[in-house]
Design a protein around this motif. Sequence first.
Motif, mmCIF file in Angstrom:
data_model
loop_
_atom_site.group_PDB
_atom_site.id
_atom_site.type_symbol
_atom_site.label_atom_id
_atom_site.label_comp_id
_atom_site.label_asym_id
_atom_site.label_seq_id
_atom_site.Cartn_x
_atom_site.Cartn_y
_atom_site.Cartn_z
ATOM 1 N N SER B 150 30.949 42.230 45.208
ATOM 2 C CA SER B 150 31.477 41.208 46.114
ATOM 3 C C SER B 150 32.913 40.813 45.776
ATOM 4 C CB SER B 150 30.593 39.963 46.084
ATOM 5 O OG SER B 150 30.511 39.442 44.777
ATOM 6 N N ARG B 151 33.364 41.045 44.559
ATOM 7 C CA ARG B 151 34.670 40.513 44.166
ATOM 8 C C ARG B 151 35.758 41.564 44.000
ATOM 9 N NH1 ARG B 151 34.104 35.891 39.750
ATOM 10 N NH2 ARG B 151 36.206 35.475 40.528
ATOM 11 N N CYS B 152 35.392 42.828 43.973
ATOM 12 C CA CYS B 152 36.399 43.899 43.940
ATOM 13 C C CYS B 152 36.485 44.446 45.356
ATOM 14 C CB CYS B 152 35.979 45.002 42.959
ATOM 15 S SG CYS B 152 36.973 46.507 43.137
ATOM 16 N N ALA B 153 37.707 44.476 45.901
ATOM 17 C CA ALA B 153 37.877 44.909 47.296
ATOM 18 C C ALA B 153 37.361 46.332 47.504
ATOM 19 C CB ALA B 153 39.346 44.811 47.680
ATOM 20 N N LYS B 154 37.416 47.154 46.435
ATOM 21 C CA LYS B 154 36.988 48.555 46.571
ATOM 22 C C LYS B 154 35.579 48.762 46.036
ATOM 23 C CE LYS B 154 41.794 49.880 46.158
ATOM 24 N NZ LYS B 154 42.842 50.100 45.161
ATOM 25 N N GLN B 155 34.939 47.717 45.611
ATOM 26 C CA GLN B 155 33.578 47.793 45.059
ATOM 27 C C GLN B 155 33.489 48.868 43.973
ATOM 28 O OE1 GLN B 155 31.078 48.157 48.632
ATOM 29 N NE2 GLN B 155 31.042 45.926 48.738
ATOM 30 N N LEU B 156 34.517 48.910 43.136
ATOM 31 C CA LEU B 156 34.536 49.921 42.072
ATOM 32 C C LEU B 156 33.473 49.618 41.031
ATOM 33 C CD1 LEU B 156 38.387 50.259 41.432
ATOM 34 C CD2 LEU B 156 36.919 51.691 42.870
ATOM 35 N N MET B 157 32.979 50.693 40.426
ATOM 36 C CA MET B 157 32.045 50.517 39.312
ATOM 37 C C MET B 157 32.714 50.851 37.983
ATOM 38 S SD MET B 157 29.268 49.091 40.027
ATOM 39 C CE MET B 157 28.392 49.420 38.503
ATOM 40 N N PRO B 160 39.680 48.654 36.193
ATOM 41 C CA PRO B 160 40.308 48.394 37.499
ATOM 42 C C PRO B 160 40.984 49.628 38.077
ATOM 43 C CG PRO B 160 41.742 47.642 35.735
ATOM 44 C CD PRO B 160 40.494 48.162 35.084
ATOM 45 N N CYS B 161 41.383 49.485 39.337
ATOM 46 C CA CYS B 161 42.150 50.554 39.976
ATOM 47 C C CYS B 161 43.620 50.388 39.592
ATOM 48 C CB CYS B 161 41.980 50.505 41.504
ATOM 49 S SG CYS B 161 42.832 49.108 42.277
ATOM 50 N N GLY B 162 44.451 51.309 40.046
ATOM 51 C CA GLY B 162 45.871 51.247 39.695
ATOM 52 C C GLY B 162 46.604 50.111 40.367
ATOM 53 N N GLY B 163 45.955 49.446 41.303
ATOM 54 C CA GLY B 163 46.641 48.375 42.039
ATOM 55 C C GLY B 163 46.523 47.010 41.399
ATOM 56 N N SER B 164 45.768 46.931 40.303
ATOM 57 C CA SER B 164 45.602 45.638 39.626
ATOM 58 C C SER B 164 46.932 45.245 38.986
ATOM 59 C CB SER B 164 44.505 45.789 38.561
ATOM 60 O OG SER B 164 44.327 44.578 37.886
ATOM 61 N N GLN B 165 47.479 44.094 39.401
ATOM 62 C CA GLN B 165 48.813 43.704 38.923
ATOM 63 C C GLN B 165 48.825 42.274 38.424
ATOM 64 O OE1 GLN B 165 51.525 44.411 42.188
ATOM 65 N NE2 GLN B 165 50.787 46.515 42.380
ATOM 66 N N GLY B 167 46.854 40.700 36.708
ATOM 67 C CA GLY B 167 45.563 40.002 36.818
ATOM 68 C C GLY B 167 45.120 39.770 38.249
ATOM 69 N N MET B 168 45.975 40.173 39.207
ATOM 70 C CA MET B 168 45.624 39.926 40.610
ATOM 71 C C MET B 168 45.314 41.234 41.333
ATOM 72 S SD MET B 168 45.549 36.762 41.111
ATOM 73 C CE MET B 168 45.947 35.298 40.198
ATOM 74 N N CYS B 169 44.535 41.125 42.389
ATOM 75 C CA CYS B 169 44.125 42.293 43.170
ATOM 76 C C CYS B 169 45.246 42.720 44.102
ATOM 77 C CB CYS B 169 42.876 41.962 43.981
ATOM 78 S SG CYS B 169 42.392 43.268 45.121
ATOM 79 N N GLU B 170 45.373 44.014 44.285
ATOM 80 C CA GLU B 170 46.473 44.495 45.132
ATOM 81 C C GLU B 170 46.282 44.141 46.608
ATOM 82 O OE1 GLU B 170 47.100 48.652 45.461
ATOM 83 O OE2 GLU B 170 44.976 49.163 45.523
ATOM 84 N N PRO B 176 42.058 36.999 42.195
ATOM 85 C CA PRO B 176 42.019 37.658 40.883
ATOM 86 C C PRO B 176 41.364 39.031 40.992
ATOM 87 C CG PRO B 176 41.034 35.451 40.799
ATOM 88 C CD PRO B 176 41.257 35.770 42.241
ATOM 89 N N CYS B 177 41.870 39.960 40.194
ATOM 90 C CA CYS B 177 41.250 41.294 40.127
ATOM 91 C C CYS B 177 39.914 41.144 39.395
ATOM 92 C CB CYS B 177 42.162 42.253 39.368
ATOM 93 S SG CYS B 177 41.326 43.784 38.892
ATOM 94 N N ALA B 178 38.828 41.513 40.070
ATOM 95 C CA ALA B 178 37.500 41.360 39.477
ATOM 96 C C ALA B 178 37.387 42.145 38.176
ATOM 97 C CB ALA B 178 36.438 41.825 40.475
ATOM 98 N N TRP B 179 37.999 43.338 38.168
ATOM 99 C CA TRP B 179 37.868 44.168 36.975
ATOM 100 C C TRP B 179 38.693 43.649 35.797
ATOM 101 C CZ3 TRP B 179 34.312 47.157 35.136
ATOM 102 C CH2 TRP B 179 33.344 47.624 36.028
HETATM 103 S S1 SF4 Z 1 42.971 45.370 42.011
HETATM 104 FE FE1 SF4 Z 1 41.048 44.903 40.913
HETATM 105 S S2 SF4 Z 1 39.756 43.780 42.409
HETATM 106 FE FE2 SF4 Z 1 41.458 44.708 43.559
HETATM 107 S S3 SF4 Z 1 40.607 46.622 44.272
HETATM 108 FE FE3 SF4 Z 1 41.643 47.112 42.325
HETATM 109 S S4 SF4 Z 1 40.039 46.865 40.747
HETATM 110 FE FE4 SF4 Z 1 39.236 45.930 42.620
#
Ligand code: SF4
Lengths: 173, 228
Positions: B150-157, B160-165, B167-170, B176-179
Amino acid sequence: MTAAETPFEPKIVAFCCRHCAYAAADLAGTSRLAYPPSLNIVELPCTGRVDVLELLRTFEDGVDGLLVAGCLPGRCHYLAGNLHARQRVDYAQRWLEDIGLEGERLRMINLSAAMGAQFAELATEMAETIKGLGPSPLGTRRAAGEIPSIGCAACGDPAPSLAESAHDRGDGR
Amino acid sequence: MIVAKQKPLSELTAMLDGYRNVLAVGCGTCVTVCFAGGVKEVGILASALRMARRLDGQPMSVAETTVQRQCEAEYIAPLAEGLDEFDAILSLGCGVGVQTLAERFPDKRVLPALDTTFMGLPTEQGVWEERCQGCGHCVLDITGGICPVSRCAKQLMNGPCGGSQGGMCEVDSDTPCAWQLIWERLDRQGLADRLLEIQPPRDWSTSRDGGPRRIVRDDLRLPPPEDV
Ligand code: SF4
Ligand code: SF4
């Protein structure tokens, strides 16, 4: 003068905090300062008591204008009641505009108990604003025929339906 | 709790066009505590609808009631009495409440007054945030009590993805970046190394991908009448 020529005297209700605006209205009275005679003052323990529901229902019942008068910012006896009231007045104004009423019919003012002259002035200003807008287009609920016409066919008095009495009881059923 | 918000008044007046006598039904549970459909919100909306319709020259009576829980048949059963006089029910329950009413009273028009939005919690007075999507296979044990579904836009398991900047989600610089949160939480608990283990792709059949879900508890069901 016929009824048609009677000048429009707006019905205005003022929800006044007892610690400031209510005392200011009193002071205006004892100082013999004129404010609109059609102003109906309702004393509240704090404007924080005001809820959007009461603001809307007051308009529904047919007032032309509504004033919420609380303490000066930072001077609420309960810390932030006047600030909460301001937020609710803003929110209720948005409802009024969505409904199709002018938001200016609802206004919040802040006063201290010593500001009798300002109370008279602001109340008069409000009455002038409402005079400019004219009477509330809502009229009263009964006059609007909103209550289904299952009442007396002879006198036209619409008896309250189950729906209406449910509303009046406030519990719905 | 289930979090919802009221539909715009203009949408509701359009939805209720032509109806003259409506029963607005609130719910005393989730939507009461998120201030969308409790006794007070029913009162505000009903009053607003009556006024709007009066100004349109199409007066409408709106009666008000609130049941303790709109999503169970037992709680809404008492509404049956007196329902005939209403030409529609306006539900201020969540989508489940609306459907419970519609299932119980199939001959009535039942209309939704709310947009049911998510399962979540209040993070401060007047602010609610999503925390669970009911995915059907909870992974909070792996993710330190922070839900990546519910908190990661990409529902990653495996984030984080490369867009985490910073501490915030891209996707939104206010979210906030869930990961990032998951890593910080497990690091604080001295368990960050567990996150180096790669999680396999999820089986989403327990979630919406498997169609409408159903839970059956045989221990709780009523015995068949022929056995009683
Ligand atoms: S920045 Fe963080 S919360 Fe946003 S999509 Fe990437 S891993 Fe998920
Ligand atoms: S992992 Fe699934 S069940 Fe657990 S909180 Fe997230 S969405 Fe809800």
